[in-house]
Design an enzyme around this catalytic site. Structure first.
Site, PDB file in Angstrom:
ATOM      1  N   ASP A 126      39.819  41.346  42.717  1.00  0.00           N
ATOM      2  CA  ASP A 126      41.007  40.546  42.430  1.00  0.00           C
ATOM      3  C   ASP A 126      41.806  40.254  43.692  1.00  0.00           C
ATOM      4  OD1 ASP A 126      40.361  42.393  39.962  1.00  0.00           O
ATOM      5  OD2 ASP A 126      41.185  40.491  39.273  1.00  0.00           O
TER       6      ASP A 126
ATOM      7  N   GLN B 197      36.284  44.427  29.033  1.00  0.00           N
ATOM      8  CA  GLN B 197      35.754  43.138  29.520  1.00  0.00           C
ATOM      9  C   GLN B 197      34.255  43.219  29.810  1.00  0.00           C
ATOM     10  OE1 GLN B 197      38.459  44.687  30.734  1.00  0.00           O
ATOM     11  NE2 GLN B 197      39.976  43.280  31.564  1.00  0.00           N
TER      12      GLN B 197
ATOM     13  N   ASN C  63      40.240  46.028  42.724  1.00  0.00           N
ATOM     14  CA  ASN C  63      39.478  45.500  41.574  1.00  0.00           C
ATOM     15  C   ASN C  63      39.854  46.295  40.336  1.00  0.00           C
ATOM     16  OD1 ASN C  63      37.472  43.640  40.573  1.00  0.00           O
ATOM     17  ND2 ASN C  63      36.128  45.390  40.295  1.00  0.00           N
ATOM     18  N   LYS C  64      39.263  45.919  39.231  1.00  0.00           N
ATOM     19  CA  LYS C  64      39.556  46.537  37.935  1.00  0.00           C
ATOM     20  C   LYS C  64      39.518  48.063  38.027  1.00  0.00           C
ATOM     21  CE  LYS C  64      40.461  44.884  34.866  1.00  0.00           C
ATOM     22  NZ  LYS C  64      41.865  44.708  34.484  1.00  0.00           N
TER      23      LYS C  64
ATOM     24  N   ARG D  14      50.784  37.180  36.467  1.00  0.00           N
ATOM     25  CA  ARG D  14      49.866  38.315  36.701  1.00  0.00           C
ATOM     26  C   ARG D  14      49.849  38.567  38.211  1.00  0.00           C
ATOM     27  NH1 ARG D  14      44.372  39.165  33.794  1.00  0.00           N
ATOM     28  NH2 ARG D  14      44.852  41.235  34.583  1.00  0.00           N
TER      29      ARG D  14
ATOM     30  N   ARG E 209      41.216  34.911  32.148  1.00  0.00           N
ATOM     31  CA  ARG E 209      41.400  36.078  33.008  1.00  0.00           C
ATOM     32  C   ARG E 209      40.336  36.026  34.106  1.00  0.00           C
ATOM     33  NH1 ARG E 209      37.195  37.565  32.050  1.00  0.00           N
ATOM     34  NH2 ARG E 209      37.374  39.155  33.648  1.00  0.00           N
ATOM     35  N   GLY E 210      40.406  37.009  34.995  1.00  0.00           N
ATOM     36  CA  GLY E 210      39.499  36.971  36.145  1.00  0.00           C
ATOM     37  C   GLY E 210      40.172  36.167  37.246  1.00  0.00           C
ATOM     38  N   ALA E 211      40.146  36.717  38.464  1.00  0.00           N
ATOM     39  CA  ALA E 211      40.961  36.139  39.545  1.00  0.00           C
ATOM     40  C   ALA E 211      40.750  34.629  39.763  1.00  0.00           C
ATOM     41  CB  ALA E 211      40.712  36.939  40.824  1.00  0.00           C
TER      42      ALA E 211
HETATM   43  O1  MRU Z   1      42.225  42.073  34.162  1.00  0.00           O
HETATM   44  P1  MRU Z   1      41.149  41.054  34.301  1.00  0.00           P
HETATM   45  O2  MRU Z   1      40.201  40.976  33.162  1.00  0.00           O
HETATM   46  O3  MRU Z   1      41.669  39.706  34.705  1.00  0.00           O
HETATM   47  O4  MRU Z   1      40.311  41.657  35.488  1.00  0.00           O
HETATM   48  C1  MRU Z   1      39.964  41.001  36.573  1.00  0.00           C
HETATM   49  C2  MRU Z   1      38.528  40.979  36.609  1.00  0.00           C
HETATM   50  O5  MRU Z   1      37.904  40.188  35.934  1.00  0.00           O
HETATM   51  C3  MRU Z   1      37.818  41.954  37.427  1.00  0.00           C
HETATM   52  O6  MRU Z   1      38.608  42.821  38.105  1.00  0.00           O
HETATM   53  C4  MRU Z   1      36.797  41.280  38.250  1.00  0.00           C
HETATM   54  O7  MRU Z   1      35.895  42.211  38.657  1.00  0.00           O
HETATM   55  C5  MRU Z   1      37.349  40.500  39.411  1.00  0.00           C
HETATM   56  S1  MRU Z   1      37.609  38.809  39.063  1.00  0.00           S
HETATM   57  C6  MRU Z   1      36.126  38.035  39.485  1.00  0.00           C
END
Ligand code: MRU
Length: 356
Positions: free
Chosen positions: A240, A199, A250-251, A88, A51-53
């Site tokens: 993201d 996370q 972002n999250k 995703r 996970r994570g962009a």
């Molecule tokens: O849903 P996730 O865990 O894939 O979330 C994305 C992230 O990890 C965060 O939004 C993060 O801050 C950006 S990705 C470096």
């Protein structure tokens, strides 16, 4: 970065398989998993084993390599690329990586395609490591300045996991923190738990512990009072998808932190590699916001006293819930964007000044 003193990356290619660290098991179990075909790659992205962009972008690139190994056929490759992109939808790096791979592979002979695909997937991961390292070097200056003025520990709040586990190495939001720590600057990180999948608590705190960086987990609602009481010097988050006008997706929960930071005059920075910039969408309402399974809210998983995983329901069975995974922080609340090319204002002018 390190786990139990040993250097790892989050993804690598070995013996015609893609190796990942299964993030759904962290911090309780450290498991390296093999992805053997395109289905495995898509499943790993969907279930958030990766996970994570930036990391899902790299996984998608390697997913296409696996697709070619499985069946060297153009229509199979096209279908694989479409399935990856829809796995995703919010993080732009996924589409960015797939488009880059498909452009590189277009018109290539069947006999050369595997090598070219593998080289490009490796280039994407190496580039991400370099970009994240440079984000750290650029962001370090901000932490250094605060430390010089304050002459005391710099307290930084971060949300979700934009650490090395969300990238290939270094992380985005954490990279300036790792660089500051390595330079001997005293830092302490307030880690937002980041409901519903935690996370922050499960991944950010874990990776900071492994690098011996002092950190404290807080609930997502604690940041406000800490800001009012002078316990937070700055915020750094990841993203993201950042629009060319500087709006930051972002999250979920990031927006509320940015509002609170503004009200308390606390700098709010966003760290990102250029692969996270969406140059096409101009209106943030057009960003597809992932709506995830409501069971991520109503159920919770952890380990019992014997370190065995257990999943329990925490909500009334009849209650409905809504699980939006991301929100958007308007550019006006962002102090600056920390990129691999430097720090800029969160605006079209700022971004275009760094990236033509
Ligand atoms: O849903 P996730 O865990 O894939 O979330 C994305 C992230 O990890 C965060 O939004 C993060 O801050 C950006 S990705 C470096």
């Amino acid at each position: 970065m390190k786990i139990e003193g040993k250097n790892y990356r989050t993804i690598w290619f070995e013996n015609n398989e893609v190796k990942i660290i299964d993030q759904t098991k962290l911090p309780h179990k450290f498991i390296i998993k093999s992805l053997k075909n395109i289905k495995d790659a898509i499943n790993a992205i969907k279930t958030m084993e990766v996970r994570g962009a930036p990391l899902i972008g790299a996984t998608a690139a390697y997913g296409l390599v696996l697709s070619i190994i499985e069946k060297n056929d153009l229509s199979f490759l096209k279908k694989s690329s479409e399935d990856l992109i829809s796995s995703r939808p919010t993080a732009i790096n996924l589409k960015w990586a797939v488009d880059r791979m498909m452009k590189k592979l277009s018109g290539v002979n069947n006999s050369d395609i595997l090598k070219i695909a593998l080289d490009e997937a490796k280039a994407i991961t190496e580039e991400d490591v370099e970009f994240c390292k440079n984000i750290g070097i650029n962001g370090l200056k901000i932490i250094e300045d605060i430390s010089k003025k304050k002459k005391d520990v710099v307290n930084i709040l971060t949300h979700c996991n934009a650490g090395w586990l969300a990238t290939i190495d270094w992380g985005t939001a954490t990279s300036p923190i790792y660089h500051a720590h390595q330079k001997g600057i005293k830092v302490h990180v307030w880690v937002d738990e980041t409901r519903p999948r935690n996370q922050g608590a499960n991944l950010t705190s874990y990776e900071l512990n492994e690098e011996k960086i002092p950190n404290t987990i807080i609930t997502d609602n604690t940041g406000g009072i800490l800001m009012q009481r002078g316990k937070i010097d700055m915020c750094i988050v990841g993203t993201d998808r950042t629009l060319s006008n500087g709006d930051v997706c972002n999250k979920i929960g990031t927006y509320l932190k940015a509002l609170s930071a503004k009200d308390n005059n606390i700098p709010f920075y966003v760290a990102l590699p250029s692969s996270t910039i969406d140059w096409n969408i101009k209106d943030h309402k057009k960003i597809p916001i992932e709506e995830r399974n409501s069971e991520e809210l109503s159920h919770i998983e952890g380990v019992d006293e014997n370190n065995n995983f257990k999943r329990v329901r925490i909500y009334p069975q009849k209650s409905k819930s809504l699980n939006l995974a991301f929100d958007v922080t308007p550019a006006k609340l962002v102090t600056g964007l920390i990129t691999e090319k430097g720090i800029c204002e969160a605006s079209e002018q700022g971004l275009k000044g760094l990236f033509n």
